[in-house]
Write a protein that holds these residues in place. Structure first.
Motif, PDB file in Angstrom:
ATOM      1  N   LEU A   5       0.824  -1.206   0.000  1.00 53.74           N
ATOM      2  CA  LEU A   5       0.000   0.000   0.000  1.00 53.74           C
ATOM      3  C   LEU A   5       0.859   1.257   0.000  1.00 53.74           C
ATOM      4  N   GLN A   6       1.946   1.242   0.782  1.00 56.13           N
ATOM      5  CA  GLN A   6       2.848   2.394   0.801  1.00 56.13           C
ATOM      6  C   GLN A   6       3.492   2.613  -0.564  1.00 56.13           C
ATOM      7  N   GLY A   7       3.990   1.529  -1.179  1.00 54.02           N
ATOM      8  CA  GLY A   7       4.603   1.669  -2.493  1.00 54.02           C
ATOM      9  C   GLY A   7       3.624   2.134  -3.546  1.00 54.02           C
ATOM     10  N   ASN A   8       2.386   1.620  -3.499  1.00 57.04           N
ATOM     11  CA  ASN A   8       1.362   2.026  -4.460  1.00 57.04           C
ATOM     12  C   ASN A   8       1.047   3.510  -4.330  1.00 57.04           C
ATOM     13  N   GLN A   9       0.834   3.970  -3.111  1.00 57.63           N
ATOM     14  CA  GLN A   9       0.472   5.372  -2.907  1.00 57.63           C
ATOM     15  C   GLN A   9       1.618   6.311  -3.256  1.00 57.63           C
ATOM     16  N   LYS A  10       2.834   5.946  -2.877  1.00 58.23           N
ATOM     17  CA  LYS A  10       3.980   6.814  -3.178  1.00 58.23           C
ATOM     18  C   LYS A  10       4.229   6.891  -4.683  1.00 58.23           C
ATOM     19  N   ALA A  11       4.125   5.773  -5.388  1.00 55.53           N
ATOM     20  CA  ALA A  11       4.329   5.787  -6.833  1.00 55.53           C
ATOM     21  C   ALA A  11       3.256   6.618  -7.527  1.00 55.53           C
ATOM     22  N   SER A  12       2.020   6.469  -7.105  1.00 57.36           N
ATOM     23  CA  SER A  12       0.937   7.246  -7.709  1.00 57.36           C
ATOM     24  C   SER A  12       1.096   8.737  -7.431  1.00 57.36           C
ATOM     25  N   ALA A  13       1.468   9.075  -6.191  1.00 55.44           N
ATOM     26  CA  ALA A  13       1.650  10.484  -5.845  1.00 55.44           C
ATOM     27  C   ALA A  13       2.812  11.100  -6.613  1.00 55.44           C
ATOM     28  N   ALA A  14       3.912  10.347  -6.759  1.00 57.61           N
ATOM     29  CA  ALA A  14       5.056  10.864  -7.504  1.00 57.61           C
ATOM     30  C   ALA A  14       4.709  11.066  -8.976  1.00 57.61           C
ATOM     31  N   SER A  15       3.936  10.145  -9.537  1.00 52.38           N
ATOM     32  CA  SER A  15       3.530  10.304 -10.926  1.00 52.38           C
ATOM     33  C   SER A  15       2.666  11.541 -11.119  1.00 52.38           C
ATOM     34  N   VAL A  16       1.735  11.755 -10.207  1.00 54.53           N
ATOM     35  CA  VAL A  16       0.883  12.942 -10.302  1.00 54.53           C
ATOM     36  C   VAL A  16       1.717  14.214 -10.151  1.00 54.53           C
ATOM     37  N   GLN A  17       2.689  14.181  -9.242  1.00 54.39           N
ATOM     38  CA  GLN A  17       3.530  15.358  -9.038  1.00 54.39           C
ATOM     39  C   GLN A  17       4.352  15.681 -10.278  1.00 54.39           C
ATOM     40  N   LEU A  18       4.907  14.653 -10.930  1.00 51.05           N
ATOM     41  CA  LEU A  18       5.682  14.891 -12.147  1.00 51.05           C
ATOM     42  C   LEU A  18       4.797  15.371 -13.290  1.00 51.05           C
ATOM     43  N   LEU A  19       3.597  14.809 -13.392  1.00 49.25           N
ATOM     44  CA  LEU A  19       2.712  15.192 -14.484  1.00 49.25           C
ATOM     45  C   LEU A  19       2.173  16.607 -14.322  1.00 49.25           C
ATOM     46  N   THR A  20       2.018  17.056 -13.084  1.00 48.59           N
ATOM     47  CA  THR A  20       1.438  18.374 -12.858  1.00 48.59           C
ATOM     48  C   THR A  20       2.473  19.473 -12.662  1.00 48.59           C
ATOM     49  N   ARG A  21       3.712  19.105 -12.333  1.00 47.70           N
ATOM     50  CA  ARG A  21       4.733  20.115 -12.030  1.00 47.70           C
ATOM     51  C   ARG A  21       5.883  20.144 -13.033  1.00 47.70           C
ATOM     52  N   LYS A  22       6.255  19.010 -13.585  1.00 51.90           N
ATOM     53  CA  LYS A  22       7.475  18.939 -14.394  1.00 51.90           C
ATOM     54  C   LYS A  22       7.191  18.689 -15.873  1.00 51.90           C
ATOM     55  N   ILE A  23       6.533  17.598 -16.178  1.00 52.29           N
ATOM     56  CA  ILE A  23       6.334  17.194 -17.570  1.00 52.29           C
ATOM     57  C   ILE A  23       5.016  17.791 -18.058  1.00 52.29           C
ATOM     58  N   ARG A  24       5.098  19.006 -18.557  1.00 50.33           N
ATOM     59  CA  ARG A  24       3.920  19.700 -19.060  1.00 50.33           C
ATOM     60  C   ARG A  24       4.028  19.858 -20.574  1.00 50.33           C
ATOM     61  N   LEU A  25       2.892  20.029 -21.217  1.00 48.52           N
ATOM     62  CA  LEU A  25       2.886  20.227 -22.662  1.00 48.52           C
ATOM     63  C   LEU A  25       3.537  21.566 -22.998  1.00 48.52           C
ATOM     64  N   PRO A  26       4.467  21.601 -23.950  1.00 46.06           N
ATOM     65  CA  PRO A  26       5.160  22.859 -24.307  1.00 46.06           C
ATOM     66  C   PRO A  26       4.299  23.755 -25.197  1.00 46.06           C
TER      67      PRO A  26
END
Length: 407
Positions: free
Chosen positions: A125-146
């Motif tokens: 459960l910890q690994g699932n939540q951390k991986a999902s949260a990290a993915s959301v953080q990268l998608l919303t903060r770093k990897i954005r459409l140019p």
């Protein structure tokens, strides 16, 4: 006569100048139209590429989430089976009470399986939540459409009147004689990333043609690369030619937050199933002998279950990963787990012997102590294997055909 010749020459020069002016102005308008179209096309490709990067992040995090969800489901099923075995409270409900030593072996193995599976659920459960949260953080903060800004769109657009701001040498350029060069796409890249990114299709001598191009062409190649997806530098230095894309590097940096949970959830699953298989062996051994006195049936049942246990050990445990690393226990201690079941089977057969014999009683106690000692050293060896590798002996992960896959 001289005046007429001068007039004709002046008229010819004027006509030539007007022709060159009109020719170069038509080229400028033609290039300006395709410049804006090229800018939009490049942005569409960049957005499509970035969307592919975003899908990569979603797929990587979904892989971790799927694995952890599978671990949690299997662990919950195993815990339910452990509870079902506990419901009876003892081995053999219709016969005499089973020996306490076989009950202790069974109960401890069953309790260990239940505990490891509960730990696996928590880690998953910890690994699932951390991986999902990290993915959301990268998608919303770093990897954005140019997506281009209005300023960039205005900079890519050219008005016809801006032709008046060009150099006179470009306005009256003579075709095939002057300023007939065009910059290559790799020239601007070479300025940013260094000579390592130089195109191999062109020779070094042909890379100075951008200075002979028209001013509006040079300006286009200098300004249409703003807001690229993948950065050109890391910590002030140029990237190597085989560097991974930026989103993979970002994902590798945040993956350190949860890969331990993923790895040890899988380890807990292995430990839980190993203990559960041992628990089934002890349960079958005690139940069949107490209820039926069918020694050969109990031995066959235990043998089949322990074959599965040996396969689990053989397939899931990788030993000698670090050459030269000293081990506190020998490698063969992992096989003491199946050996403890063998001694328990012999001890149960002698313990339920119908004829009294002091030799048999003594040998029974030898088998009982041997089963507990084997189980103890087996547990110690498993504990040594699951501990993180010592920093003095770093592990070099090298992939080769047939080896285990590193997560």
């Amino acid at each position: 006569m001289a005046a007429e010749t001068a007039g004709v020459a002046a008229a010819g020069v004027a006509a030539t100048g007007i022709g060159l002016f009109g020719y170069n102005r038509a080229n400028y308008l033609y290039d300006a139209e395709f410049r804006f179209e090229r800018f939009n096309t490049a942005r569409e490709y960049a957005c499509a590429q970035t969307e592919q990067y975003r899908n990569d992040l979603r797929s990587l995090s979904a892989l971790t989430a799927a694995k952890c969800s599978t671990y949690a489901g299997l662990a919950a099923l195993d815990m339910a089976l452990c509870v079902a075995l506990y419901c009876a409270g003892r081995l053999g409900l219709h016969g005499p009470s089973p020996p306490g030593w076989i009950m202790s072996l069974w109960l401890t193995a069953n309790a260990a399986s239940f505990s490891f599976m509960a730990l696996a659920i928590w880690l998953a459960l910890q690994g699932n939540q951390k991986a999902s949260a990290a993915s959301v953080q990268l998608l919303t903060r770093k990897i954005r459409l140019p997506l281009p800004t209005l300023k960039q769109v205005d900079k890519a657009r050219k008005f016809a009147s801006e032709y008046e701001q060009q150099a006179f040498s470009d306005m009256f350029r003579v075709p095939y004689l002057s300023n007939n060069g065009a910059p290559k796409t790799d020239e601007t890249s070479a300025k940013v990333a260094g000579s390592a990114n130089r195109a191999r299709s062109a020779s070094p001598g042909r890379r100075s043609r951008s200075s002979r191009a028209s001013t509006w062409i040079r300006e286009e190649f200098e300004t249409d690369r703003a807001g690229t997806v993948t950065g050109a530098n890391i910590d002030g230095g140029a990237l190597p030619a085989d560097a991974a894309p930026e989103h993979f590097r970002l994902y590798a940096s945040v993956q350190k937050e949860w890969f331990q949970y993923d790895v040890y959830a899988r380890t807990s699953i292995f430990l839980g199933f190993s203990c559960f298989v041992q628990s089934l062996a002890f349960y079958g051994l005690g139940h069949i002998i107490v209820e039926l006195r069918a020694f050969y049936v109990s031995h066959a049942c235990v043998f089949t279950i322990e074959v599965l246990h040996c396969l689990l050990i053989r397939f899931d445990i990788v030993q000698n990963r670090i050459p030269g690393k000293p081990d506190r226990l020998p490698h063969w201690c992992v096989w003491l787990g199946p050996a403890s079941v063998f001694f328990a089977a012999v001890g149960m057969s002698l313990d339920f012997r119908t004829q009294f014999s002091l030799i048999a009683i003594g040998f029974t106690w030898v088998c009982i102590f041997a089963a507990f000692i084997c189980q103890f050293f087996y547990a110690l060896r498993i504990l040594e294997l699951i501990l993180p590798d010592d920093v003095k002996f770093p592990l070099k992960m090298e992939e080769s055909i047939g080896d285990a896959w590193w997560p």
